[in-house]
Design an enzyme around this catalytic site. Structure first.
Site, PDB file in Angstrom:
ATOM      1  CB  SER A  65      -1.031   0.154   1.128  1.00 57.18           C
ATOM      2  OG  SER A  65      -1.929  -0.575   0.749  1.00 57.18           O
ATOM      3  CE  LYS A  68      -3.592   0.309  -1.463  1.00 56.03           C
ATOM      4  NZ  LYS A  68      -4.508   0.183  -0.181  1.00 56.03           N
ATOM      5  CE1 TYR A 193      -3.867  -1.692  -5.781  1.00 54.21           C
ATOM      6  CE2 TYR A 193      -4.077  -4.008  -5.206  1.00 54.21           C
ATOM      7  CZ  TYR A 193      -4.162  -2.619  -4.943  1.00 54.21           C
ATOM      8  OH  TYR A 193      -4.197  -2.444  -3.412  1.00 54.21           O
ATOM      9  CE1 TYR A 245      -3.375  -0.486   4.764  1.00 55.53           C
ATOM     10  CE2 TYR A 245      -1.978  -1.010   6.719  1.00 55.53           C
ATOM     11  CZ  TYR A 245      -2.229  -0.922   5.358  1.00 55.53           C
ATOM     12  OH  TYR A 245      -1.361  -1.503   4.450  1.00 55.53           O
ATOM     13  CB  VAL A 263      -0.118  -5.847   4.088  1.00 55.05           C
ATOM     14  CG1 VAL A 263      -1.330  -5.272   4.612  1.00 55.05           C
ATOM     15  CG2 VAL A 263      -0.165  -6.099   2.630  1.00 55.05           C
TER      16      VAL A 263
END
Ligand code: GLU
Length: 309
Positions: A65, A68, A193, A245, A263
Site C-alpha cells: 500500500s 498508493k 495493480y 489504515y 501489509v
C-alpha cells in the site's frame, strides 16, 4: 554518500523489536508469509544526503500500500486534480483497507479516498498508456527517479501470488465497473495493480522517497522538483488522514508524522522540511501496520519531538 549505521537508532530498534512477537506476518498474499517475524530495520535520509540506519537495511520488501501514495502523485501529475478527484474522494473511512462496505452506501459509488484499496484501484486505473506494460513501465520509471535508484524493480513472485488470490480486490473492481468508475478489463487492472504493489526496494530507497515528499516534491540530491509542490502537499495530507489504515487518527495523535504503511511491513515517513524515513518490520498489528515499526516511530517522535502538531 553511504548510509552510516547509528548507535542511537540501534537502541531504539532493539527496544521496538521486542514488540514483533505480538504481531503477525501477513499471509493473505501467500508470498508475503515467507517474511521473518522479528525483522526490523530503519533508514533516515536527510536532504543533504546524510543517511543513518539500523538493522538489516539491505533487505528488500514490496511496497504494497505504500505504492498508493506514489501512484496518486503520479496520476495527479498526469491527469490533474479535477479529473482525479471526480473519481475518488478525500475523506477517511475508519474501515479496514479492503472494505467494500462504504462503496454501497455512496452515490455515486466513488471510493472515499485513494489510500483504501477501492480508491487505489481507481487511481491505478487512471495511469495513462496503451497497455499494462507501458503503464507499469511509466510508473516504475517515476519510482526509480524518486528513489534515485535505477535498479528498483518488482517481485514477479509476489505479483503472481497476489494476482492469483486477489478475489476481494477483483470484487471491488467489478463493483466499480458496474458503476462506471472503472472502465477497463478487470484482469488487466489487477495485473497492473498487483505489479505496482509488488515493486520492491530496501528501506534506504524508501527513506530517499520519503525525503522527496518531506521537501515538498524536490529531490534534494538532484535539486529537481520531481513532484509539484501542491501535489506533494495533497499526498502528505492523505498520509496524515488515511496513511496508516484505520489507525490513522491514533497515529496522528501519538506520532504526528505523515506516513504510509503497507501489509509487507514497510512504512514510509516524511517529516516535513526535515527528513525521510524508511522502515521494514513485517510483523503486523491487527489493523495491518508494522507493529514494531509503529513503536519505533513512536519512540523516535517522542525522543526527537517530531510531531508536526
Ligand atoms: N496489495 C495489497 C492489497 O491490495 C496492498 C494492501 C496493503 O498494503 O494495505 O491487498
Amino acid at each position: 554518500m553511504p548510509c552510516q549505521s547509528n548507535d542511537e537508532l540501534q537502541l531504539i530498534v532493539d527496544e521496538a523489536r521486542t514488540c514483533t512477537k505480538h504481531g503477525r506476518v501477513a499471509d493473505y498474499i501467500p508470498a508475503l508469509g515467507e517474511a521473518k517475524q522479528d525483522d526490523l530495520s530503519i533508514a533516515v535520509h536527510y536532504p543533504d544526503g546524510t543517511c543513518y540506519s539500523a538493522g538489516d537495511i539491505e533487505k528488500k520488501f514490496t511496497l504494497q500500500s505504500i505504492s498508493k501514495v506514489i501512484s496518486l502523485a503520479f496520476v495527479l501529475m498526469e491527469r490533474g486534480k479535477e479529473y482525479v478527484f471526480n473519481r475518488v474522494g478525500m475523506e477517511p473511512t475508519g474501515d479496514p483497507f479492503n472494505s467494500i462496505a462504504k462503496l454501497e452506501t455512496m452515490a455515486p459509488a466513488k471510493p472515499l479516498n485513494p489510500m483504501i484499496n477501492a480508491g487505489a484501484l481507481v487511481v491505478t486505473h487512471m495511469i495513462k498508456g496503451g497497455n499494462v506494460e507501458e503503464r507499469f513501465s511509466s510508473l516504475l520509471a517515476f519510482i526509480r527517479e524518486l528513489a534515485g535508484d535505477p535498479n528498483v524493480n518488482y517481485s514477479q513472485e509476489v505479483a503472481d501470488s497476489e494476482f492469483q488470490t486477489a478475489h476481494l480486490n477483483r470484487a471491488l473492481c467489478y463493483f466499480l465497473k458496474q458503476h462506471n468508475i472503472v472502465e477497463e478489463n478487470v484482469e488487466e487492472l489487477m495485473e497492473l495493480y498487483t505489479k505496482q504493489c509488488a515493486i520492491e526496494m530496501n528501506c534506504l530507497d524508501l527513506a530517499r522517497i520519503g525525503v522527496v515528499f518531506a521537501m515538498d516534491g524536490v529531490d534534494p540530491i538532484s535539486e529537481k522538483q520531481i513532484i509539484p509542490k501542491d501535489i506533494a502537499r495533497i499526498c502528505k495530507t492523505f498520509m496524515v488522514t488515511c496513511g496508516m489504515y484505520n489507525a490513522s487518527g491514533e497515529f496522528a495523535i501519538k506520532i504526528g508524522i505523515p506516513a504510509k504503511s503497507g501489509v509487507s511491513g514497510g512504512i514510509m515517513g516524511a517529516v516535513p522540511g526535515k527528513f525521510g524515513i524508511g522502515i521494514f518490520g513485517p510483523a503486523l498489528d491487527e489493523k495491518g501496520n508494522s507493529i514494531a515499526g509503529i513503536k519505533l516511530l513512536e519512540l523516535l517522535s517522542k525522543n526527537y519531538s517530531l510531531s508536526m502538531f
